[in-house]
Design an enzyme around this catalytic site. Structure first.
Site, PDB file in Angstrom:
ATOM      1  N   GLU A  81      10.447   0.469  10.249  1.00  0.00           N
ATOM      2  CA  GLU A  81      11.448   1.508   9.966  1.00  0.00           C
ATOM      3  C   GLU A  81      10.735   2.902  10.363  1.00  0.00           C
ATOM      4  O   GLU A  81       9.798   3.363   9.364  1.00  0.00           O
ATOM      5  CB  GLU A  81      12.039   1.393   8.565  1.00  0.00           C
ATOM      6  CG  GLU A  81      13.306   2.144   8.495  1.00  0.00           C
ATOM      7  CD  GLU A  81      13.369   3.629   8.104  1.00  0.00           C
ATOM      8  OE1 GLU A  81      13.299   4.339   9.063  1.00  0.00           O
ATOM      9  OE2 GLU A  81      13.378   3.965   7.051  1.00  0.00           O
ATOM     10  N   CYS A  92      13.346  10.196   7.504  1.00  0.00           N
ATOM     11  CA  CYS A  92      13.504   9.621   9.069  1.00  0.00           C
ATOM     12  C   CYS A  92      14.777   9.984   9.484  1.00  0.00           C
ATOM     13  O   CYS A  92      14.975  10.126  10.771  1.00  0.00           O
ATOM     14  CB  CYS A  92      12.647   8.260   9.041  1.00  0.00           C
ATOM     15  SG  CYS A  92      13.739   7.425   7.701  1.00  0.00           S
ATOM     16  N   GLU A 119      10.121  14.678  16.212  1.00  0.00           N
ATOM     17  CA  GLU A 119      10.477  14.705  14.588  1.00  0.00           C
ATOM     18  C   GLU A 119       9.805  15.721  14.010  1.00  0.00           C
ATOM     19  O   GLU A 119       8.415  15.633  13.881  1.00  0.00           O
ATOM     20  CB  GLU A 119      10.294  13.281  14.141  1.00  0.00           C
ATOM     21  CG  GLU A 119      10.984  13.062  12.846  1.00  0.00           C
ATOM     22  CD  GLU A 119      10.720  11.754  12.446  1.00  0.00           C
ATOM     23  OE1 GLU A 119       9.428  11.056  12.669  1.00  0.00           O
ATOM     24  OE2 GLU A 119      11.497  11.151  11.631  1.00  0.00           O
ATOM     25  N   LYS A 145       0.775  -1.175  -0.028  1.00  0.00           N
ATOM     26  CA  LYS A 145      -0.006   0.106   0.082  1.00  0.00           C
ATOM     27  C   LYS A 145       0.760   1.251  -0.087  1.00  0.00           C
ATOM     28  O   LYS A 145       1.523   1.665   0.979  1.00  0.00           O
ATOM     29  CB  LYS A 145      -0.921   0.086   1.148  1.00  0.00           C
ATOM     30  CG  LYS A 145      -1.862   1.330   1.047  1.00  0.00           C
ATOM     31  CD  LYS A 145      -2.508   1.526   2.399  1.00  0.00           C
ATOM     32  CE  LYS A 145      -1.881   2.688   3.009  1.00  0.00           C
ATOM     33  NZ  LYS A 145      -1.572   3.922   2.553  1.00  0.00           N
TER      34      LYS A 145
END
Lengths: 293, 476, 312
Positions: free
Chosen positions: B256, B290, B387, B182
């Site tokens: 991840e 990331c 983040e 997806k």
């Protein structure tokens, strides 16, 4: 008539000095902070001893001890860690008879073989300390002017729910966790916890730094969830969790800080292990550096 | 004045259909539901196309197709044959590189310079790399006959849409698994183009299935009982949910997730390259990375010099049309992401950090955020902990190597870290102590299919890339 | 110049301490930065501007043993009118010849505004005594050279004898009088980027008006990363001292694309201030015709052919 023979007739049989089974935290043997204990019975139902029934606070203290020990143990040379694990094997060998006798419900010949297997298991893992890096590391040939090296590193503090195989199983879950530099908090078999504390005596006299292995006795269902949800525990080994609902709950709680989870799986402890118990608690660190003049 | 004239890459090389169906069992099939998702060019807010919003029933069809393909075709195909399919795919990606780069830039907003020079070449390289493994798995160190897991459910993010697809699909297929993937809600187009590439490669039907949709689609995929393996790249928040969902099911899981990497600059660093590394670390792909070096830890004795040089360099960054070949900073991927970046940046200011950005006119339409640096940041500030996933750098200082390590590791994340010093022994000392899966010393944001990538702690588990990346798709 | 930099050259130790205290250069990172800048796409009006700018920065060069007055005169004619069919083409910055041909060049260029540069100091090896180097310089200056392109003593530099290099540059600078001094580092022989940075600073400290990459006799000559590092050096030197030093890549720049990549480096490293012939030069010979051909392509819309451009 000698004095001795007269004395024998008059004195009652000597009462043995029993051992108090306590916890093993940070290299010391404290009682549970809760003051609780539970009666451990033989397979035939006879009373064997009172074991400490560790509380969530004992688990908390054990995690703190393991965390404190982590930098030193993970920073020790692999050679040094291997030497210490081998030393544990030596100490265990020296107490062969004691452990064999303590393996309740096992015929004595079989018990001796289990202790031998536990010693051999420690020796097997001890040798891995300075080889796992070569086997699980890699010099990666990247498409550019870079030195690129991957090497395994310990995950951190590992909570271990030990299986009901009280010595061989216990050794088989502790050794792979610590040989690579992790520290651990072990919940011993609820049914047969006593050998774990005797093993702690071996660990305490084997140059293993305090806090590298911490052993709690008590109720798995009470302790495991606290360890699974503890935010300063990096991984959890659910090997000894036999209740699927508890295993699911622990795995779910472990998600909160993305703990590495080793799921329960039936194991034949007599077989030679593979690497998976070590690699479950290893991270791969990859370092890049340019190559230039 | 020497001003660069506009140098836009041509859009003519892409042919975007007004609407896309789902790619299941090698065919384009209509969704069983009625909802559609519009995908927009974040640089212009122009609607590029609309795609299906796959339902639970669609996901079920895709998983069934993958299961059938696994049982009947792919799972029993010799490795050398799997390898050739993957080599074919790699070649087609190279042949269509220009088209894929433009499509990626249109759908994602990233500069064409990056999609052309970084994303797409790495996509092809990843398929080449894992193609070669398909018939050599017994040498990978996982036993004589390592077995695949079965059907892999893969959910990928919007920051590197096609590259993340490659990271997921290439090793899965090499190891003999089939997949249902997806793509992210806002960036489905290159995954759909990849479906066409699978057809051009004559990949057997059902080996790769692409289901577009939103979070509920991903959730249905992850929860599907006939899935053997779940692989997710995205936020730690969603990763946590998935780990909870997977608990007790026995499905294998690799994650991840997020990061808050420290990029550590010592006073003996090669300062010009360090500045490039800082810039590349946080402004590459608009900071939608990331492993971005979002925390600059600079030795206090060098802080002024490094920051002056950094600001001078930031003033040369060119923000604007992502299709312009000279653009360094493209568009923020979505309005929602832009709002998040703004919120955290405002929080940084409110907490007392000093905000700086070069004079940088922003286009009127589209989602934009200027390259921004916060100085005077403390570990306790939100912008040092959360983040941001945008072009926003938080600068902190340190005095000693030990303090740098302590601050770098003082985060629940552990994906990457950077070290800049000319002293070799210090690099190795630091690298030993940094709790991060990738440590870039005197470089940053380098990727290679041969090099494992993945995090410690809440940055996830499992590795992608290299021999380590095989483990995620083998029953070991 | 700040006091601290005045003192830098006072002894071997201070000079060495200063040069070795400069930040290092990571080769891979520098190569990557240069390569990234080389991907800039310069089109249409920007390209037209860049081509004319590049032409105006060319030091049209002949440094052959076979050079003659006739060869030099022909080159000077080309320098003044690079394309005789198109008066809108700017003249080049300078011609660059050996000292014994300076007088011919000066005569040929009189009143044109094109400068005469001369190599000197036992070019290209630099292997002679300081007296000979100064005399070589004086000869060129006396013949009317506006600019002197000297070579440093690479042997002394690589032996760590920075003070000798410094003193030679300073002595030649003194011998230059009003002429501008370009100091050729011969970066192809310095081997490392750290050395390029140190040699750049050494030359600037000793009084260089320009730092120049190469003689053209050694390969590699002017690579983009080397030019990048020298541009960083002049940028940092101005920041430190306020004095502006120019940069001249020379050797290996043959195409318009090469020239434009250099201009992009200048713009994005040292900045717009350096985008003038006073501060940036391109040492080249065959480059000029390629610039002219590309220029014609832009104005005519057709690709050009070499037969339509003069070979001088």
């Amino acid at each position: 008539m000698s004095r001795a023979s007269r004395g024998d007739a008059e004195r009652p049989a000597r009462l043995s000095v029993r051992k108090t089974y306590k916890l093993f935290i940070g290299g010391a043997f404290p009682r549970s902070e809760s003051g609780r204990a539970y009666a451990v019975s033989s397979t035939k139902g006879d009373f064997l001893a009172n074991a400490s029934r560790a509380s969530r606070k004992d688990a908390r203290d054990a995690v703190a001890a393991a965390r404190k020990a982590f930098p030193g143990w993970s920073g020790a040379t692999p050679y040094n860690r291997g030497q210490i694990l081998y030393r544990v094997a030596e100490m265990l060998e020296g107490r062969r008879a004691q452990f064999a006798a303590e393996l309740d419900g096992v015929p004595s010949k079989k018990a001796g073989e289990l202790v031998d297997a536990a010693v051999d298991r420690l020796v097997w893992y001890a040798g891995w300390s300075d080889k796992i890096g070569a086997v699980r590391g890699a010099a990666n040939p990247v498409a550019g002017p870079y030195f690129n090296l991957s090497s395994p590193e310990p995950t951190g503090v590992v909570a271990v729910i030990a299986p009901d195989e009280p010595l061989l199983g216990l050794v088989s879950v502790i050794a792979p966790a610590i040989v690579t530099g992790n520290t651990c908090v072990v919940v011993a078999s609820e049914r047969a916890p006593l050998p774990s504390i005797t093993l702690a005596e071996v660990l305490a006299t084997s140059d293993l730094p305090g806090g590298v292995v911490n052993i709690l006795t008590g109720f798995t269902g009470e302790l495991a969830p606290w360890l699974a949800s503890h935010m300063d525990v990096n991984a959890i080994d659910l090997t000894g969790v036999t209740d699927p609902d508890l295993a699911r709950r622990c795995e779910g709680d472990a998600a909160e800080n993305l703990k590495r989870v080793l799921r329960p799986k039936p194991s034949d402890w007599s077989e030679e292990p593979d690497l998976t118990r070590m690699t479950a608690f290893l991270e791969t660190k990859t370092v890049w550096h340019p190559i230039g003049v | 004045m020497f001003e660069y004239a506009p140098a836009p890459e041509s859009r003519d090389v892409v042919d975007i259909k007004p609407s896309y169906d789902l790619f299941i069992n090698g065919e384009w099939v209509e969704s069983l539901g009625y909802e559609r998702i519009k995908t927009v060019d974040p640089a212009s807010e122009e609607i590029l196309s609309e795609v299906a919003h796959a339902t639970e029933a669609d996901v079920d069809r895709a998983v069934q197709a993958a299961r059938k393909a696994y049982d009947e075709v792919w799972g029993v195909l010799p490795g050398r044959e799997r390898a050739k399919y993957l080599f074919r795919i790699a070649r087609i990606i190279q042949e269509r590189a220009r088209e894929l780069a433009v499509l990626e830039t249109l759908d994602n907003g990233k500069p064409i310079r990056e999609s052309r020079d970084v994303d797409i070449p790495l996509v092809a390289a990843h398929f080449f790399y894992y193609a070669g493994w398909a018939d050599k798995l017994k040498y990978a160190g996982f036993g004589e006959r390592p077995r695949p897991l079965g059907v892999a459910a893969q959910v990928i993010p919007w920051n590197f849409p096609l590259l993340m697809l490659a990271w997921k699909i290439a090793p899965a297929l090499a190891c003999g698994n089939t997949v249902v993937l997806k793509p992210a809600e806002t960036t489905p187009l290159t995954a759909l183009a990849f479906a066409e590439i699978c057809r051009q490669a004559d990949l057997p039907p059902g080996v790769v299935n692409i289901v577009t949709g939103a979070g509920d689609t991903g959730s249905a995929l992850v929860r599907h009982p006939d899935v053997d393996k779940v692989a997710f790249t995205g936020s730690t928040e969603v990763g946590r949910l998935i780990a909870r969902q997977v608990a007790g099911t026995g499905k294998r899981l690799t994650l991840e997730l997020g990061g808050k990497a420290a990029n550590i600059v010592f006073d003996d660093a090669a300062v010009d390259q360090a500045v490039e590394g800082i810039v590349n670390g946080i402004f590459f792909n608009q900071g939608h990375v990331c492993c971005a070096g979002s925390r600059l830890l600079v030795q206090e004795s060098a802080a002024t010099a490094v920051l002056d040089a950094l600001k001078r360099r930031m003033a040369t960054l060119r923000l604007g049309d992502p299709l312009d070949k000279n653009t360094d900073i493209g568009a923020i991927n979505s309005a929602a992401q832009l709002a998040k970046i703004r919120e955290l940046s405002d929080a940084g200011e409110a907490e007392g950090a000093e905000r700086w950005a070069p004079a940088c006119p922003l286009p009127e339409r589209g989602y934009w955020f200027p390259p921004t640096v916060f100085t005077g940041v403390a570990q306790s500030h939100r912008i040092a902990r959360e983040e941001i996933f945008g072009p926003v750098l938080s600068v902190l200082t340190f005095r000693t190597p030990a303090e740098a390590v302590e601050k770098a590791n003082n985060t629940p994340y552990g994906l990457s870290a950077g070290i800049w010093t000319e002293k070799g022994s210090r690099i190795l000392w630091m690298a030993d102590r940094l709790r991060a899966g990738v440590v870039w010393a005197n470089t940053f944001n380098r990727f290679d299919p041969a090099s494992p990538f993945g995090g410690y702690k809440e940055s996830g588990y499992g590795r992608e890339g290299g021999v380590h990346g095989l483990e995620a798709y083998l029953d070991v | 110049m700040t006091t601290s930099l005045v003192d830098v050259a006072s002894s071997d130790a201070t000079l060495r301490g200063f040069l070795h205290g400069l930040p290092g250069v990571d080769r891979v990172g520098a190569d990557q930065r240069a390569a990234a800048l080389a991907t800039r796409s310069i089109k249409t009006a920007a390209k037209a501007h860049a081509i004319d700018l590049a032409i105006s920065m060319v030091d049209l060069t002949t440094l052959e043993g076979a050079d003659t007055p006739g060869k030099v005169r022909a080159m000077c004619a080309k320098a003044v009118h690079p394309d005789p069919t198109d008066p809108s083409v700017p003249r080049v910055a300078a011609v660059c010849v050996y000292p014994d041909l300076v007088a011919d060049a000066v005569r040929a260029l009189s009143g044109s505004g094109v400068k005469v540069a001369s190599v000197a100091t036992a070019f290209p090896s630099g292997r002679s005594s300081l007296e000979v180097k100064v005399a070589d310089t004086a000869l060129a200056v006396a013949a009317g050279a506006d600019e002197i392109d000297m070579v440093i003593d690479r042997g002394a530099f690589l032996a760590g004898d920075y003070r000798t290099v410094y003193e030679q540059v300073a002595a030649v600078k003194a011998a230059c009088g009003a002429a501008h001094l370009k100091v050729i580092l011969e970066t192809g022989e310095l081997a490392t980027y750290d050395n390029v940075r140190r040699a750049s600073w050494l030359a600037m400290l000793a009084g260089a008006d320009f730092i120049k990459t190469s003689t053209g006799k050694v390969s590699p000559a002017a690579t983009l990363p080397v030019t990048l590092i020298m541009l960083e050096a002049v940028r940092d030197f101005r920041e430190r001292t306020g004095r502006v030093v120019g940069v001249k890549p020379a050797g290996g720049i043959r195409t318009t694309k090469d020239a434009i990549k250099n201009l992009v480096l200048v713009k994005e490293t040292a900045g717009e201030d350096w985008l003038t012939p006073d501060r940036f030069r391109l040492g080249a010979s065959s480059l000029l015709n390629d610039l002219l051909m590309q220029r014609q392509k832009l104005t005519s819309g057709r690709y050009a052919g070499p037969d339509y451009f003069t070979v001088d």
